[in-house]
Design a protein around this motif. Sequence first.
Motif, PDB file in Angstrom:
ATOM      1  N   ALA A  90       0.835  -1.210   0.000  1.00  0.00           N
ATOM      2  CA  ALA A  90       0.000   0.000   0.000  1.00  0.00           C
ATOM      3  C   ALA A  90       0.865   1.253   0.000  1.00  0.00           C
ATOM      4  CB  ALA A  90      -0.930  -0.014   1.210  1.00  0.00           C
ATOM      5  N   ALA A  91       1.928   1.244   0.808  1.00  0.00           N
ATOM      6  CA  ALA A  91       2.848   2.390   0.828  1.00  0.00           C
ATOM      7  C   ALA A  91       3.522   2.571  -0.532  1.00  0.00           C
ATOM      8  CB  ALA A  91       3.898   2.184   1.919  1.00  0.00           C
ATOM      9  N   LEU A  92       3.830   1.458  -1.197  1.00  0.00           N
ATOM     10  CA  LEU A  92       4.447   1.524  -2.514  1.00  0.00           C
ATOM     11  C   LEU A  92       3.497   2.147  -3.536  1.00  0.00           C
ATOM     12  CD1 LEU A  92       6.836   0.808  -4.348  1.00  0.00           C
ATOM     13  CD2 LEU A  92       5.804  -1.453  -4.675  1.00  0.00           C
ATOM     14  N   VAL A  93       2.226   1.809  -3.458  1.00  0.00           N
ATOM     15  CA  VAL A  93       1.231   2.397  -4.372  1.00  0.00           C
ATOM     16  C   VAL A  93       1.166   3.908  -4.191  1.00  0.00           C
ATOM     17  CG1 VAL A  93      -1.235   2.563  -4.835  1.00  0.00           C
ATOM     18  CG2 VAL A  93      -0.165   0.324  -4.647  1.00  0.00           C
ATOM     19  N   ILE A  94       1.089   4.351  -2.946  1.00  0.00           N
ATOM     20  CA  ILE A  94       1.004   5.791  -2.675  1.00  0.00           C
ATOM     21  C   ILE A  94       2.226   6.515  -3.233  1.00  0.00           C
ATOM     22  CG2 ILE A  94       0.977   7.521  -0.840  1.00  0.00           C
ATOM     23  CD1 ILE A  94      -0.615   5.525   0.854  1.00  0.00           C
ATOM     24  N   LEU A  95       3.396   5.937  -3.012  1.00  0.00           N
ATOM     25  CA  LEU A  95       4.630   6.566  -3.485  1.00  0.00           C
ATOM     26  C   LEU A  95       4.687   6.624  -5.008  1.00  0.00           C
ATOM     27  CD1 LEU A  95       7.429   7.724  -2.823  1.00  0.00           C
ATOM     28  CD2 LEU A  95       8.310   5.375  -2.834  1.00  0.00           C
ATOM     29  N   LEU A  96       4.301   5.540  -5.678  1.00  0.00           N
ATOM     30  CA  LEU A  96       4.361   5.515  -7.138  1.00  0.00           C
ATOM     31  C   LEU A  96       3.419   6.535  -7.759  1.00  0.00           C
ATOM     32  CD1 LEU A  96       4.580   1.673  -7.898  1.00  0.00           C
ATOM     33  CD2 LEU A  96       6.348   3.402  -8.253  1.00  0.00           C
ATOM     34  N   VAL A  97       2.186   6.617  -7.249  1.00  0.00           N
ATOM     35  CA  VAL A  97       1.235   7.584  -7.805  1.00  0.00           C
ATOM     36  C   VAL A  97       1.734   9.000  -7.565  1.00  0.00           C
ATOM     37  CG1 VAL A  97      -1.120   8.458  -7.683  1.00  0.00           C
ATOM     38  CG2 VAL A  97      -0.702   5.996  -7.557  1.00  0.00           C
ATOM     39  N   TRP A  98       2.300   9.256  -6.386  1.00  0.00           N
ATOM     40  CA  TRP A  98       2.835  10.578  -6.067  1.00  0.00           C
ATOM     41  C   TRP A  98       3.951  10.956  -7.050  1.00  0.00           C
ATOM     42  CZ3 TRP A  98       3.005  12.542  -0.426  1.00  0.00           C
ATOM     43  CH2 TRP A  98       3.408  13.865  -0.393  1.00  0.00           C
ATOM     44  N   LEU A  99       4.872  10.044  -7.293  1.00  0.00           N
ATOM     45  CA  LEU A  99       5.993  10.334  -8.184  1.00  0.00           C
ATOM     46  C   LEU A  99       5.545  10.518  -9.637  1.00  0.00           C
ATOM     47  CD1 LEU A  99       8.678   7.852  -6.784  1.00  0.00           C
ATOM     48  CD2 LEU A  99       8.561  10.327  -6.452  1.00  0.00           C
ATOM     49  N   CYS A 100       4.523   9.788 -10.050  1.00  0.00           N
ATOM     50  CA  CYS A 100       4.066   9.861 -11.441  1.00  0.00           C
ATOM     51  C   CYS A 100       3.074  10.995 -11.697  1.00  0.00           C
ATOM     52  CB  CYS A 100       3.408   8.535 -11.842  1.00  0.00           C
ATOM     53  SG  CYS A 100       4.544   7.137 -11.914  1.00  0.00           S
ATOM     54  N   SER A 101       2.542  11.600 -10.649  1.00  0.00           N
ATOM     55  CA  SER A 101       1.482  12.599 -10.826  1.00  0.00           C
ATOM     56  C   SER A 101       1.889  13.789 -11.700  1.00  0.00           C
ATOM     57  CB  SER A 101       0.976  13.080  -9.462  1.00  0.00           C
ATOM     58  OG  SER A 101       2.017  13.694  -8.713  1.00  0.00           O
TER      59      SER A 101
END
Length: 494
Positions: A90-101
């Motif tokens: 779940a933490a990985l999902v949040i980080l990936l979406v943040w970086l790709c936004s």
Amino acid sequence: MIARNVLANLISMAVSIAVQAGLAFGGYRLAGAEQYGLIGFFSTLLIAAAIFDAGLGQTVTRAVARDQVEAPGSAGRLVFNFTLIYGGLAALVILLVWLCSPLLAEYWLKPRDISTDSVQQSLVLMGFAIGIQRLRGAFQAVLEGLERQVVSGLLLSATGLLRLALGLGALAFVAPTAEAFLWSQILASLLETGAFALGTACVVPGAFMPQRLEAGLIWQTLRFAGANMAAAATGTLVQIADSLVVSAMLPLSVFGTYSLVSTMCSAMVRLTTPLITAVFPRMSGYVRAERAAELRSLFFAASQATFVLMLAAAGALVFFGATFIELVSGRPEAGDEFAPVLAALAIAYALSGLCRPSHALQMAEGNPVAALRINIVTGAIYLPAILWLTPRYGVILPALCLIGANLLAFILFTATAFRSRLKGAALPWLSSSVLPQLAAMVASYGLMRVIVAGPLSLSGRIGLALAASVLALGLGVLCSNHLRPHLERLRQQA
């Protein structure tokens, strides 16, 4: 117990579909096509993140179900270790979406009246809402592995209604924007995850007491789930590629209406979720105990139920698509424009739903690689086709290509299902679980079209569609010999 669990899952599914429809109907009307395009992109990302449930979630359910056979009462250690796995992902999902936004906001989505900064902020909020909600999957998978679908269904229904109230309330009383909606979904995800954690604690004594970290269990789970999640990821990519391509190549307002249509079809596929959720732990148990006769009967019954549900729902959207789009969007012109798209998507999604019993059997047998191979083959054909042809032919093309991809997947999934424990049962399955249900659907909708001729009001067309669906369901059940005994037991228990 299966009948009781199916009933509980049906109730939660009905509430879930009502919530999904309410968010789509209310969200589109309150926010408008372009803002709803962002909400629709959030739905697409939710589907993509659901590979945790389709991949890791099924692995957890299978592990808990098998553990109850081999070492009853040890679910507490599984909850502890699986929660750690889910928390990290779940933490990985949040980080990936943040970086790709920033990249998605600048180069992917194509808004006309929404600023790039607002789009980026919405994307970051999507990541938090999705990550928090995925953590819930650990607790839901444990409850399903223990065959506590009643508890899981009640929690899903209650939190789903809360999600609907918060989402529409934010759009109506805070601001008709995607950002307001997404803040409400973050709150809903927090409450939902907390409710499932509490529900798990009630049925698994010591679930959140300090437990020994079992590196071997975590490694074994991730190793099995790796192939399973890869299969789920490739399959999900095939299912959402049309939405990704449309969102990248066409205006956000067009994608908003396309997303609305896709939501209607994805709700149709969810009709099979209560059934597959209920039978999968039992399939795993039958495979483990080598009870071939019971496994065959259960697979036939699950297939018949899936075909009845999918064909009846697809028939309604194919024959009355313009009516449903007009009802949901409030725009008759949208119904006329997108009815062919809805019909094609309905057929494509129905074929996807028909693959689910075979996929559940493969998972119960511990064979996630078969789905991975099938999804790679279909994706290798489908993805280049839509990337090349969508700019030339518009929104109808991805839907038509998806029909071909899912038809190929259905053929391959079916062929694989009858290679092992069900070897030699393909022709009896085809003659009892496929062809009669298809004939019932064609007869039902064809009969209604012949009987009723001439123009009708919107309410009259909706009534006609519902009558045809009820007739299709009734005829489908009557010709499903393995399904009827389960329904009779369900009626007696009710």
